[in-house]
Design a protein around this motif. Structure first.
Motif, PDB file in Angstrom:
ATOM      1  N   GLN A  12      -3.802  55.709  73.116  1.00 14.72           N
ATOM      2  CA  GLN A  12      -2.869  55.255  71.973  1.00 14.72           C
ATOM      3  C   GLN A  12      -2.131  56.526  71.299  1.00 14.72           C
ATOM      4  O   GLN A  12      -1.074  56.509  71.128  1.00 14.72           O
ATOM      5  CB  GLN A  12      -3.464  54.140  71.090  1.00 14.72           C
ATOM      6  CG  GLN A  12      -2.578  53.753  70.017  1.00 14.72           C
ATOM      7  CD  GLN A  12      -1.692  52.488  70.885  1.00 14.72           C
ATOM      8  OE1 GLN A  12      -1.145  52.550  71.754  1.00 14.72           O
ATOM      9  NE2 GLN A  12      -1.864  51.224  70.195  1.00 14.72           N
ATOM     10  N   ALA A  13      -3.000  57.647  71.044  1.00 19.89           N
ATOM     11  CA  ALA A  13      -2.460  58.709  70.455  1.00 19.89           C
ATOM     12  C   ALA A  13      -1.385  59.602  71.475  1.00 19.89           C
ATOM     13  O   ALA A  13      -0.096  60.008  70.835  1.00 19.89           O
ATOM     14  CB  ALA A  13      -3.602  59.780  70.160  1.00 19.89           C
ATOM     15  N   ALA A  14      -1.818  59.648  72.570  1.00 19.69           N
ATOM     16  CA  ALA A  14      -1.035  60.152  73.680  1.00 19.69           C
ATOM     17  C   ALA A  14       0.533  59.462  73.779  1.00 19.69           C
ATOM     18  O   ALA A  14       1.450  60.012  73.825  1.00 19.69           O
ATOM     19  CB  ALA A  14      -1.442  60.420  74.979  1.00 19.69           C
ATOM     20  N   ARG A  15       0.300  58.284  73.629  1.00 19.24           N
ATOM     21  CA  ARG A  15       1.657  57.412  73.971  1.00 19.24           C
ATOM     22  C   ARG A  15       2.651  57.497  72.614  1.00 19.24           C
ATOM     23  O   ARG A  15       3.736  57.685  72.901  1.00 19.24           O
ATOM     24  CB  ARG A  15       1.145  56.180  74.012  1.00 19.24           C
ATOM     25  CG  ARG A  15       2.138  55.139  74.499  1.00 19.24           C
ATOM     26  CD  ARG A  15       1.851  53.570  74.626  1.00 19.24           C
ATOM     27  NE  ARG A  15       2.706  52.646  74.856  1.00 19.24           N
ATOM     28  CZ  ARG A  15       3.720  51.947  74.070  1.00 19.24           C
ATOM     29  NH1 ARG A  15       3.326  52.127  72.835  1.00 19.24           N
ATOM     30  NH2 ARG A  15       4.657  51.314  74.585  1.00 19.24           N
ATOM     31  N   MET A  16       1.935  57.514  71.433  1.00 15.53           N
ATOM     32  CA  MET A  16       2.654  57.736  70.472  1.00 15.53           C
ATOM     33  C   MET A  16       3.184  59.129  70.369  1.00 15.53           C
ATOM     34  O   MET A  16       4.531  59.241  69.631  1.00 15.53           O
ATOM     35  CB  MET A  16       1.736  57.545  68.979  1.00 15.53           C
ATOM     36  CG  MET A  16       1.413  56.080  68.990  1.00 15.53           C
ATOM     37  SD  MET A  16       0.321  55.924  67.434  1.00 15.53           S
ATOM     38  CE  MET A  16       0.476  54.083  67.430  1.00 15.53           C
ATOM     39  N   ALA A  17       2.523  60.068  70.729  1.00 14.66           N
ATOM     40  CA  ALA A  17       3.157  61.463  70.797  1.00 14.66           C
ATOM     41  C   ALA A  17       4.270  61.838  71.626  1.00 14.66           C
ATOM     42  O   ALA A  17       5.125  62.733  71.359  1.00 14.66           O
ATOM     43  CB  ALA A  17       1.916  62.412  71.094  1.00 14.66           C
ATOM     44  N   ALA A  44       1.585  47.333  80.847  1.00 12.01           N
ATOM     45  CA  ALA A  44       1.181  47.892  82.184  1.00 12.01           C
ATOM     46  C   ALA A  44       1.021  49.243  81.994  1.00 12.01           C
ATOM     47  O   ALA A  44       0.219  50.095  82.803  1.00 12.01           O
ATOM     48  CB  ALA A  44       2.196  47.539  83.017  1.00 12.01           C
ATOM     49  N   ASP A  45       1.989  49.985  81.596  1.00 16.12           N
ATOM     50  CA  ASP A  45       1.997  51.661  81.496  1.00 16.12           C
ATOM     51  C   ASP A  45       0.737  52.204  80.667  1.00 16.12           C
ATOM     52  O   ASP A  45       0.256  53.099  81.048  1.00 16.12           O
ATOM     53  CB  ASP A  45       3.399  52.047  80.505  1.00 16.12           C
ATOM     54  CG  ASP A  45       4.451  51.822  81.361  1.00 16.12           C
ATOM     55  OD1 ASP A  45       4.608  51.528  82.474  1.00 16.12           O
ATOM     56  OD2 ASP A  45       5.587  51.730  80.707  1.00 16.12           O
ATOM     57  N   PHE A  46       0.556  51.395  79.507  1.00 18.64           N
ATOM     58  CA  PHE A  46      -0.623  51.597  78.627  1.00 18.64           C
ATOM     59  C   PHE A  46      -2.061  51.515  79.750  1.00 18.64           C
ATOM     60  O   PHE A  46      -2.848  52.748  79.809  1.00 18.64           O
ATOM     61  CB  PHE A  46      -0.925  50.796  77.731  1.00 18.64           C
ATOM     62  CG  PHE A  46      -2.225  51.256  76.667  1.00 18.64           C
ATOM     63  CD1 PHE A  46      -2.009  52.012  75.857  1.00 18.64           C
ATOM     64  CD2 PHE A  46      -3.410  50.596  77.013  1.00 18.64           C
ATOM     65  CE1 PHE A  46      -3.126  52.658  75.015  1.00 18.64           C
ATOM     66  CE2 PHE A  46      -4.492  51.164  76.043  1.00 18.64           C
ATOM     67  CZ  PHE A  46      -4.240  52.031  75.146  1.00 18.64           C
ATOM     68  N   LEU A  47      -2.120  50.492  80.324  1.00 15.33           N
ATOM     69  CA  LEU A  47      -3.359  50.485  81.183  1.00 15.33           C
ATOM     70  C   LEU A  47      -3.406  51.370  82.515  1.00 15.33           C
ATOM     71  O   LEU A  47      -4.558  52.054  82.912  1.00 15.33           O
ATOM     72  CB  LEU A  47      -3.563  48.890  81.829  1.00 15.33           C
ATOM     73  CG  LEU A  47      -3.672  47.787  80.568  1.00 15.33           C
ATOM     74  CD1 LEU A  47      -3.578  46.579  81.445  1.00 15.33           C
ATOM     75  CD2 LEU A  47      -5.258  48.126  80.055  1.00 15.33           C
ATOM     76  N   ARG A  48      -2.213  51.809  82.996  1.00 20.76           N
ATOM     77  CA  ARG A  48      -2.314  52.650  83.968  1.00 20.76           C
ATOM     78  C   ARG A  48      -2.698  54.313  83.461  1.00 20.76           C
ATOM     79  O   ARG A  48      -3.441  55.005  83.984  1.00 20.76           O
ATOM     80  CB  ARG A  48      -0.696  52.910  84.576  1.00 20.76           C
ATOM     81  CG  ARG A  48      -0.487  51.816  85.555  1.00 20.76           C
ATOM     82  CD  ARG A  48       0.506  52.139  86.647  1.00 20.76           C
ATOM     83  NE  ARG A  48       1.958  52.242  85.624  1.00 20.76           N
ATOM     84  CZ  ARG A  48       2.537  51.191  85.554  1.00 20.76           C
ATOM     85  NH1 ARG A  48       2.236  50.003  85.895  1.00 20.76           N
ATOM     86  NH2 ARG A  48       3.684  51.313  84.681  1.00 20.76           N
ATOM     87  N   ALA A  49      -2.383  54.371  81.893  1.00 23.48           N
ATOM     88  CA  ALA A  49      -2.451  55.790  81.498  1.00 23.48           C
ATOM     89  C   ALA A  49      -3.823  55.935  80.980  1.00 23.48           C
ATOM     90  O   ALA A  49      -4.403  57.124  81.061  1.00 23.48           O
ATOM     91  CB  ALA A  49      -1.590  56.011  80.403  1.00 23.48           C
ATOM     92  N   VAL A  50      -4.505  54.815  80.457  1.00 22.72           N
ATOM     93  CA  VAL A  50      -5.751  55.012  79.892  1.00 22.72           C
ATOM     94  C   VAL A  50      -6.795  55.313  80.833  1.00 22.72           C
ATOM     95  O   VAL A  50      -6.920  54.758  82.009  1.00 22.72           O
ATOM     96  CB  VAL A  50      -6.205  53.776  78.842  1.00 22.72           C
ATOM     97  CG1 VAL A  50      -6.612  52.462  79.973  1.00 22.72           C
ATOM     98  CG2 VAL A  50      -7.465  53.920  78.226  1.00 22.72           C
ATOM     99  N   GLU A  51      -7.671  56.280  80.261  1.00 26.80           N
ATOM    100  CA  GLU A  51      -8.869  56.662  81.277  1.00 26.80           C
ATOM    101  C   GLU A  51     -10.268  55.958  80.766  1.00 26.80           C
ATOM    102  O   GLU A  51     -11.057  56.486  79.900  1.00 26.80           O
ATOM    103  CB  GLU A  51      -9.374  58.359  81.215  1.00 26.80           C
ATOM    104  CG  GLU A  51      -8.079  59.016  81.693  1.00 26.80           C
ATOM    105  CD  GLU A  51      -8.325  60.374  81.573  1.00 26.80           C
ATOM    106  OE1 GLU A  51      -9.271  60.982  81.420  1.00 26.80           O
ATOM    107  OE2 GLU A  51      -7.360  61.140  82.189  1.00 26.80           O
TER     108      GLU A  51
END
Length: 714
Positions: A691-696, A634-641
């Motif tokens: 994905q890169a922003a999430r890992m960073a 859910a967090d990923f889908l909210r963050a991805v543009e």
């Protein structure tokens, strides 16, 4: 003094800012004395190389937020060895103060590739030095770097992960080997059995003259396919160029290997497979990279083989699951070779006994031409196909008693007088899906056309793609409202067949032991799909049992894959004019069964492509699978543009690999993201950035898995 983070893996020190008068004095003194600049030094104080003292290194750390080059100083003692393309070892992380984004990734030495050397670093402070050059062998050239970068971008992955697939592990003894000069180009071959195909001889002639034709080739049944590939390779080599052939399994690679030895002679090509062992595999790979051989045949990893001046890339049986890599970022051989054909402007050949929807799309788009035999030739070469459907089984007392239909038993009994009989049995673990009880049409969601399933707890119908419930389902084809679970056929064991044919030897080929060949004598050969051995002189007959098990899988490709596996088995049977017969136990009115009876895989693929275009399915659309824990997803889908034309389906529960949806606890959730043609690159880029922003940010405790073009979206 205070530390500040610098670019590209360095830390600089900064004193309190001097007064303006002090700065003016310093500048004037330097101007008057015209003193040369001090020789640059690393943060350790080691002297730098005199020319191009900065190395840009790709560290072997396959995480997306580190998917860039890091700058290191080249010590003087490593100047000669530290050339672009070599393997190096560098200090990375807290141990070297190698911090760029405020996070410490862990100290110590890490392997990497020296990509290029430059005169000046982008970062103006002191740089950490290269610790070691592992080998002077330049394994990463500009062509391979460009290809792997394109693959990483297409599949939303990291360059380091792709290079792990592309470059085999180092072996020192292999690097010490000396290679002979490349052989002289062979003469162009005769067309041979290529004459059986319309445009076949013209395709070979184009290769021999230096052309770059692109073709989708529907091969005729029989063993000639390996020799036909070898002739295409020889024609390419005759033009002074290289050739690459990728097949799905080691057994098939061995057949093409033998055909190439027949056409080219010993030592004229390389065989790259995972079973070769580290030293031999790396030695063969080096022979290709150094230009000692110009032709390659191998399995999946060979798609990156550094063939010099490539003139032809070939993929055989692109529908086989072995062509899709199991490691991130999960590239597919067909797509990689398409990229190579475009980048290198070389010929492309996709060959198979069957035809995938992706292959049909290549022809429909005009990117490739079709090579196929005339219908008269197909009828002479293919075996006769007979069907046994539900009504036949219901009336068949022998099928209920011996679990072998009377038609199949009679065909096998007659054929065993003249040779071996192949019995294909589905693998274990097929999951049934729901279908209309009246017409057997798969039950699909009215919103996204995904497959419906009955939820374990409530029994309510719901879509396995978008998760929407379906309260009042009815069949769009016949109007029926009753469902059935499509049958998972009973396993035909060797003991059961032995009881039915007590005087005939029974052999098995499958996961525990895969046979390569069998003799021409009478025998029953029980095999799982893909493990069928080749019979000397061809099988007298084949029994394709439990067709519902393959057709009933909850997978978009179930029908296409079932037809591909049936045709692969039937292609090992003698032609109809020599008495070859195939019996398939499946409903004869279904599209894949009809395509097998007519031996028309291309027609089946074209109709499947039209259906997928209407419903927005791949390959007409591009699709990505995103999975993880519910909160992480859910967090990923909210963050991805995502692109504006993207459609998110789901999320829905998923289970661990190897588990079954029915009766298993979900391991997480999965969402499918679908975009129309032309937006695939934008989708991959958006997912990669997110994905890169999430890992960073350090959100890796609950990983999110991204897969572009997943092979199974059922």
């Amino acid at each position: 003094m205070s530390e500040r983070s610098g670019r590209n893996g360095s830390v600089s020190s900064q004193n309190d800012s001097p007064e303006p008068e002090q700065l003016a004095f310093i500048r004037e003194t330097v101007r008057k004395n015209k003193a040369p600049k001090a020789k640059p030094r690393t943060w350790r104080g080691a002297a730098l190389a005199k020319e191009l003292p900065v190395a840009r290194v790709l560290v072997d750390k396959g995480v997306l937020h580190l998917d860039r080059y890091f700058e290191y100083a080249v010590p003087e003692e490593l100047d000669a060895a530290a050339q672009p393309g070599v393997r190096v070892r560098v200090r990375f992380g807290a141990g070297s103060k190698n911090v760029r984004d405020g996070r410490r990734e862990g100290g110590g030495l890490i392997d990497g590739y020296l990509v290029e050397r430059v005169a000046e670093a982008e970062y103006q402070g002191p740089l950490a030095a290269l610790a070691q050059v592992l080998s002077p062998e330049p394994v990463l050239d500009e062509e391979l770097l460009g290809l792997t970068r394109s693959v990483a971008d297409r599949y939303a992955g990291s360059l380091a992960d792709v290079l792990q697939l592309a470059i085999p592990p180092r072996h020192a003894k292999a690097e010490a080997r000396t290679f002979s000069e490349p052989p002289a180009p062979p003469t162009a071959p005769e067309p041979g059995s290529w004459r059986r195909y319309e445009r076949g001889a013209d395709f070979l002639a184009s290769l021999a003259s230096g052309g770059a034709p692109r073709a989708v080739w529907t091969a005729l049944p029989g063993p000639e396919w390996a020799d036909e590939i070898a002739r295409a390779v020889r024609a390419t080599l005759a033009s002074g160029r290289g050739a690459l052939v990728v097949v799905p399994t080691v057994r098939l690679a061995a057949r093409v290997d033998a055909a190439l030895r027949e056409q080219l002679g010993e030592g004229q090509h390389a065989l790259l497979t995972s079973e070769a062992g580290q030293q031999r595999r790396y030695s063969e790979w080096l022979a290709v990279r150094r230009g000692a051989v110009r032709a390659v045949v191998g399995t999946r990893a060979a798609m990156f083989a550094p063939v010099r001046n490539p003139g032809l890339v070939v993929v055989w049986d692109d529908g086989d699951a072995h062509h899709s890599d199991d490691h991130a970022p999960f590239p597919h051989v067909r797509e990689v070779l398409e990229l190579r054909a475009g980048r290198d402007k070389c010929a492309f050949l996709l060959g198979s006994w069957s035809c995938t929807v992706e292959a049909a799309q290549l022809v429909r788009s005009g990117w490739a031409a079709a090579i196929a035999a005339p219908r008269e030739q197909v009828r002479r070469t293919a075996p006769r196909v007979r069907t046994v459907g539900d009504l036949d089984l219901a009336r068949d007392e022998a099928a209920r008693a011996a679990r072998l239909p009377s038609v199949a038993w009679e065909v096998a009994r007659t054929a065993l007088r003249d040779g071996p009989v192949l019995v294909q049995v589905p693998r274990r673990g097929y999951v049934p899906r729901l279908a209309c009880q009246r017409c057997r049409e798969p039950a699909r969601c009215r919103h996204c056309a995904g497959p419906l399933e009955a939820r374990e707890a409530t029994g309510v119908l719901a879509c396995s793609w978008c998760g929407r419930e379906e309260a009042n389902w009815h069949c769009a084809e016949c109007g029926g409202n009753r469902l059935r679970a499509q049958v998972v056929g009973a396993r035909r064991t060797a003991e059961e067949l032995g009881r039915a044919f007590p005087s005939v030897p029974v052999r098995t080929s499958g996961r525990e032991q895969v046979l390569d060949t069998v003799s021409a004598g009478p025998a029953l050969v029980v095999s799982t799909p893909g493990a069928e051995p080749v019979a000397e002189g061809g099988y007298a007959a084949a029994l394709l049992l439990d067709g519902w098990a393959m057709l009933g899988r909850p997978d978009l490709r179930a029908g296409e894959d079932a037809l591909r596996r049936w045709i692969a088995a039937a292609s090992l049977v003698r032609p109809q004019e020599a008495g070859g017969t195939v019996v398939v136990v499946a409903e004869p009115t279904l599209r894949p069964v009809q395509a097998l009876v007519r031996w028309d895989p291309v027609g089946h693929a074209v109709r499947e492509l039209a259906d997928r275009a209407e419903l927005g399915f791949p390959p007409v659309s591009r699709m990505a699978s995103v999975s993880g824990t519910p909160q992480a997803l859910a967090d990923f889908l909210r963050a991805v543009e995502l692109p504006g034309d993207a459609e998110v389906l789901g999320p829905v529960p998923v289970v661990e690999p190897g588990g079954s949806r029915r009766g298993a606890e979900p391991a997480g959730e999965r969402a499918l993201v679908r975009v129309p043609p032309g937006s695939g690159a934008a989708l991959a880029g958006a997912l990669k950035r997110a994905q890169a922003a999430r890992m960073a940010r350090g959100a890796g405790t609950d990983p999110v898995r991204v897969r572009i073009d997943p092979p199974d979206i059922g």
